[in-house]
Design an enzyme around this catalytic site. Sequence first.
Site, PDB file in Angstrom:
ATOM      1  CB  SER A  70      -4.282   2.216  11.810  1.00 42.90           C
ATOM      2  OG  SER A  70      -5.508   1.628  11.434  1.00 42.90           O
ATOM      3  CB  THR A 104      -2.214  -2.282   5.475  1.00 42.27           C
ATOM      4  OG1 THR A 104      -2.491  -3.121   6.596  1.00 42.27           O
ATOM      5  CG2 THR A 104      -1.611  -3.099   4.348  1.00 42.27           C
ATOM      6  CD  GLN A 108      -1.207  -2.613  18.212  1.00 43.47           C
ATOM      7  OE1 GLN A 108      -1.686  -2.249  19.287  1.00 43.47           O
ATOM      8  NE2 GLN A 108      -1.904  -3.283  17.326  1.00 43.47           N
ATOM      9  CB  CYS A 146      -5.215 -18.764  12.213  1.00 40.50           C
ATOM     10  SG  CYS A 146      -6.008 -20.342  12.458  1.00 40.50           S
TER      11      CYS A 146
END
Length: 379
Positions: free
Chosen positions: A199, A72, A179, A325
């Site tokens: 990361s 991030t 990723q 969520c």
Amino acid sequence: MQEIYLDHAATTPVHPEVLEAMLPYYRELHGNPSSMHRFGQRTRHIVDEARSVIARCLGAAPGEVIFTSGGTEADNMALLGVMEANRDRGKHLITSQIEHHAVLHTCKRLEAIGYEVTYLPVDETGRVSIEDVEQAIRPDTVLISIMFGNNEVGTLQHVGKIGKIAQDRGIYFHTDAVQAFGIEDVDVKRLHIDLLSVSAHKINGPKGIGALYVRRGIKIEPHLYGGNQEKKRRAGTENVPGIAGFARAAELAEETREERRAQYEKLRTVMLDTWKEQGIDYVVNGHPELYMPHILNVSFPGMKTDAMLMHLDLAGIAAASGSACTSGSLEISHVLRAMHLPPERLESAIRFSFGYGNTVEQVREAAGRIARILSRKDG
Ligand SMILES: *Cc1c(COP(=O)(O)O)cnc(C)c1O
């Protein structure tokens, strides 16, 4: 009941060798790398070593690697830092609709302070078109930020081609490779990448550490001010244990990349074959060939995502929706929405993501439990 973790795109367990590599810096080696004395020299040594390791994995020079608190921060730093430092060149940035929120929300911030952002669409497989990239370029475009591989559906972008276009037009190219790192070959020189985010916790390293590659010569405004760490580009005492663990994780990921890729391909096949044999109705979301093998996004028409996630958790299987969520209600993922999938696929998508330690037996077992959930849904 054996619990089965299939959510490695969210985070991964720390590899035992990574933990081993970190422990000395929590025990005897506590010096501040900025200190002149021998305590400081010892930790400075590991920070230098680790920087070389990460640089080697990216095909970069050590001086081009800036340690951050994770993916991030690396994304924020790339976008905010390059746009601000290059204001004289323009105020336009090109990105895609399927970026991680670390990029998208940073773009929103840039818009709020006067920059202009083009959000490129994707096709139904999650790919950005090269023509769209070319057409979006303006005389005042400073930066293109397109992710390497998508964290929800696994789709890979034409990174090398976009990098070449950017280079030819004198525009900087950033890619979020959080990723892809450890799964794909992310050679920054070959792919014409100017800035790249990684990361540690996505590659069996510790949480709270990552890096931004910044090609030599690129102006970037710092976003943390203080000491002279990271050549004044990112102030703050280094996360020495995290950096040591990150380097070991990156080494392990590089050494085992091919065998893990093959393993993840096998796990995908086992999963899908098991469902096929059991007559389960499913559709794979993403690109049929250009994908990262550890991410498998599928829709089970007729079974809503939130209900399925609850059933999966009860069955001891950790998976994800790929969408945020918020207060208990699932929002449809911006990635799947941008892919314009039909509503029944949007509402029933689940992301399984494989990682170090997942076995064929585990995945066969998980696929069987999932098949049982789905076959009792109408009963
Ligand atoms: C996880 C992830 C991030 C954020 O990285 P953190 O280290 O968790 O901050 C950014 N981009 C992608 C594609 C990710 O998967």
